[in-house]
Design an enzyme around this catalytic site. Structure first.
Site, PDB file in Angstrom:
ATOM      1  N   PRO A   5       0.793  -1.224   0.000  1.00 27.37           N
ATOM      2  CA  PRO A   5       0.000   0.000   0.000  1.00 27.37           C
ATOM      3  C   PRO A   5       0.828   1.279   0.000  1.00 27.37           C
ATOM      4  O   PRO A   5       1.844   1.374   0.686  1.00 27.37           O
ATOM      5  CB  PRO A   5      -0.820  -0.108   1.303  1.00 27.37           C
ATOM      6  CG  PRO A   5      -0.108  -1.106   2.133  1.00 27.37           C
ATOM      7  CD  PRO A   5       0.533  -2.064   1.170  1.00 27.37           C
ATOM      8  N   ASN A   6       0.345   2.209  -0.793  1.00 29.77           N
ATOM      9  CA  ASN A   6       0.876   3.581  -0.889  1.00 29.77           C
ATOM     10  C   ASN A   6       2.200   3.692  -1.646  1.00 29.77           C
ATOM     11  O   ASN A   6       2.681   4.796  -1.880  1.00 29.77           O
ATOM     12  CB  ASN A   6       1.014   4.218   0.509  1.00 29.77           C
ATOM     13  CG  ASN A   6      -0.316   4.245   1.240  1.00 29.77           C
ATOM     14  OD1 ASN A   6      -1.302   4.713   0.675  1.00 29.77           O
ATOM     15  ND2 ASN A   6      -0.381   3.714   2.439  1.00 29.77           N
ATOM     16  N   ARG A  42       5.323  11.006  -2.350  1.00 27.94           N
ATOM     17  CA  ARG A  42       4.987  10.684  -0.955  1.00 27.94           C
ATOM     18  C   ARG A  42       6.201  10.909  -0.054  1.00 27.94           C
ATOM     19  O   ARG A  42       7.219  10.226  -0.220  1.00 27.94           O
ATOM     20  CB  ARG A  42       4.579   9.205  -0.917  1.00 27.94           C
ATOM     21  CG  ARG A  42       4.339   8.658   0.450  1.00 27.94           C
ATOM     22  CD  ARG A  42       4.231   7.143   0.422  1.00 27.94           C
ATOM     23  NE  ARG A  42       3.957   6.660   1.751  1.00 27.94           N
ATOM     24  CZ  ARG A  42       4.174   5.415   2.149  1.00 27.94           C
ATOM     25  NH1 ARG A  42       4.660   4.522   1.305  1.00 27.94           N
ATOM     26  NH2 ARG A  42       3.907   5.075   3.373  1.00 27.94           N
ATOM     27  N   TYR A  86      11.257   8.777   1.605  1.00 28.85           N
ATOM     28  CA  TYR A  86      11.250   7.723   0.571  1.00 28.85           C
ATOM     29  C   TYR A  86      11.974   8.093  -0.716  1.00 28.85           C
ATOM     30  O   TYR A  86      12.074   7.265  -1.618  1.00 28.85           O
ATOM     31  CB  TYR A  86       9.796   7.322   0.256  1.00 28.85           C
ATOM     32  CG  TYR A  86       9.065   6.766   1.465  1.00 28.85           C
ATOM     33  CD1 TYR A  86       9.474   5.575   2.066  1.00 28.85           C
ATOM     34  CD2 TYR A  86       7.974   7.428   2.021  1.00 28.85           C
ATOM     35  CE1 TYR A  86       8.821   5.066   3.180  1.00 28.85           C
ATOM     36  CE2 TYR A  86       7.314   6.925   3.133  1.00 28.85           C
ATOM     37  CZ  TYR A  86       7.750   5.747   3.709  1.00 28.85           C
ATOM     38  OH  TYR A  86       7.100   5.242   4.817  1.00 28.85           O
ATOM     39  N   ASN A 133       8.085  -5.520  -0.351  1.00 33.64           N
ATOM     40  CA  ASN A 133       7.914  -4.315   0.445  1.00 33.64           C
ATOM     41  C   ASN A 133       6.429  -4.232   0.748  1.00 33.64           C
ATOM     42  O   ASN A 133       5.639  -3.750  -0.073  1.00 33.64           O
ATOM     43  CB  ASN A 133       8.395  -3.068  -0.287  1.00 33.64           C
ATOM     44  CG  ASN A 133       8.320  -1.830   0.612  1.00 33.64           C
ATOM     45  OD1 ASN A 133       7.730  -1.871   1.688  1.00 33.64           O
ATOM     46  ND2 ASN A 133       8.925  -0.737   0.171  1.00 33.64           N
ATOM     47  N   ALA A 184       2.908  -0.653   5.121  1.00 32.83           N
ATOM     48  CA  ALA A 184       2.412  -0.693   6.504  1.00 32.83           C
ATOM     49  C   ALA A 184       1.851  -2.070   6.883  1.00 32.83           C
ATOM     50  O   ALA A 184       1.742  -2.371   8.075  1.00 32.83           O
ATOM     51  CB  ALA A 184       1.364   0.386   6.708  1.00 32.83           C
ATOM     52  N   GLU A 233      12.406  -9.470   2.800  1.00 33.93           N
ATOM     53  CA  GLU A 233      11.611  -8.311   3.225  1.00 33.93           C
ATOM     54  C   GLU A 233      12.414  -7.050   2.919  1.00 33.93           C
ATOM     55  O   GLU A 233      13.631  -7.015   3.156  1.00 33.93           O
ATOM     56  CB  GLU A 233      11.351  -8.423   4.736  1.00 33.93           C
ATOM     57  CG  GLU A 233      10.633  -7.220   5.324  1.00 33.93           C
ATOM     58  CD  GLU A 233      10.480  -7.318   6.846  1.00 33.93           C
ATOM     59  OE1 GLU A 233      10.738  -8.403   7.432  1.00 33.93           O
ATOM     60  OE2 GLU A 233      10.110  -6.295   7.447  1.00 33.93           O
ATOM     61  N   HIS A 277      12.467  -2.595   2.965  1.00 30.13           N
ATOM     62  CA  HIS A 277      11.920  -1.269   3.249  1.00 30.13           C
ATOM     63  C   HIS A 277      12.884  -0.226   2.717  1.00 30.13           C
ATOM     64  O   HIS A 277      14.110  -0.353   2.889  1.00 30.13           O
ATOM     65  CB  HIS A 277      11.706  -1.070   4.748  1.00 30.13           C
ATOM     66  CG  HIS A 277      10.812  -2.115   5.310  1.00 30.13           C
ATOM     67  ND1 HIS A 277       9.457  -2.129   5.082  1.00 30.13           N
ATOM     68  CD2 HIS A 277      11.095  -3.233   6.028  1.00 30.13           C
ATOM     69  CE1 HIS A 277       8.941  -3.201   5.656  1.00 30.13           C
ATOM     70  NE2 HIS A 277       9.908  -3.891   6.227  1.00 30.13           N
ATOM     71  N   ARG A 304      12.649   4.987  12.960  1.00 27.51           N
ATOM     72  CA  ARG A 304      11.388   5.735  12.876  1.00 27.51           C
ATOM     73  C   ARG A 304      10.480   5.416  14.075  1.00 27.51           C
ATOM     74  O   ARG A 304      10.963   4.965  15.103  1.00 27.51           O
ATOM     75  CB  ARG A 304      10.733   5.430  11.519  1.00 27.51           C
ATOM     76  CG  ARG A 304      11.617   5.839  10.337  1.00 27.51           C
ATOM     77  CD  ARG A 304      10.959   5.540   9.008  1.00 27.51           C
ATOM     78  NE  ARG A 304       9.753   6.321   8.811  1.00 27.51           N
ATOM     79  CZ  ARG A 304       8.840   6.043   7.873  1.00 27.51           C
ATOM     80  NH1 ARG A 304       9.036   5.019   7.055  1.00 27.51           N
ATOM     81  NH2 ARG A 304       7.765   6.784   7.766  1.00 27.51           N
TER      82      ARG A 304
HETATM   83  C1  DQA Z   1       8.061   1.149   4.123  1.00 25.50           C
HETATM   84  C2  DQA Z   1       8.084   1.397   5.634  1.00 25.50           C
HETATM   85  C3  DQA Z   1       6.699   1.203   6.229  1.00 25.50           C
HETATM   86  O1  DQA Z   1       6.736   1.434   7.629  1.00 25.50           O
HETATM   87  C4  DQA Z   1       5.718   2.161   5.607  1.00 25.50           C
HETATM   88  O2  DQA Z   1       4.418   1.940   6.117  1.00 25.50           O
HETATM   89  C5  DQA Z   1       5.729   2.087   4.117  1.00 25.50           C
HETATM   90  C6  DQA Z   1       7.002   1.988   3.434  1.00 25.50           C
HETATM   91  C7  DQA Z   1       9.419   1.478   3.475  1.00 25.50           C
HETATM   92  O3  DQA Z   1       9.608   1.098   2.326  1.00 25.50           O
HETATM   93  O4  DQA Z   1      10.262   2.147   4.085  1.00 25.50           O
HETATM   94  O5  DQA Z   1       4.693   2.189   3.476  1.00 25.50           O
HETATM   95  O6  DQA Z   1       7.803  -0.209   3.901  1.00 25.50           O
END
Ligand code: DQA
Length: 154
Positions: free
Chosen positions: A10-11, A18, A23, A79, A82, A103, A105, A112
């Site tokens: 998501p997102n 964003r 990011y 990735n 959240a 995994e 990020h 954070r």
């Molecule tokens: C993320 C880190 C997550 O905590 C966050 O909710 C994201 C992006 C990252 O790529 O740093 O959506 O996965």
């Protein structure tokens, strides 16, 4: 040639606009291209996807598990955004599908908010990559290539 399935949650479709301080400025399309090139370097193929929906990510993990068992897929770079911090269902899917997962990020989640320090994915992942910006995707692809090296020689 094996495929690396790169799943974005998501997102992540909003990358580039964003929270750029967290990011970066690269868009998801930039990351797709970076992944395609990184895979080519390792004689791998990139299958790059994004969804805002947990169930779709779960279906893709099941699909990748079946394709890994059939020898077509090296594994998944995930990735989960959240959902990393909330989704027991995603962790169960990885375990159930017996799929190799790295995994990932973009940000250093441990630098954070405390709620980002918890991951349901880490316990079922082969490894975790975080804090290297979008360049982490190419590092994770290298790691995936190394993980399957032994397999490919057989
Ligand atoms: C993320 C880190 C997550 O905590 C966050 O909710 C994201 C992006 C990252 O790529 O740093 O959506 O996965």
């Amino acid at each position: 040639m094996k495929t690396v399935v790169i799943l974005n949650g998501p997102n992540l479709n909003l990358l580039g606009q964003r929270e750029p301080a967290t990011y970066g400025v690269q868009t998801l399309e930039d990351v797709r291209q970076l992944c395609t090139s990184a895979c080519e370097l390792h004689q791998l193929r990139a299958d790059f996807r994004q969804s805002n929906h947990e169930g779709i990510l779960i279906d893709w993990i099941h699909e990748a598990g079946a394709a890994q068992a059939a020898g077509q897929v090296a594994g998944v770079i995930l990735n989960a955004g959240a959902y990393t911090h909330t989704s027991i269902a995603l962790a169960d899917a990885i375990k159930g599908a017996q799929v190799r997962v790295i995994e990932l990020h973009i940000s250093n989640v441990h630098a954070r908010e405390p709620f980002r320090h918890q991951s349901y994915i880490s316990a079922v992942a082969a490894g975790v990559m975080f804090g290297f910006g979008t360049n982490g995707y190419s590092l994770a692809i290298s790691a995936m290539a190394q993980l399957i090296q032994g397999e490919q020689r057989v």
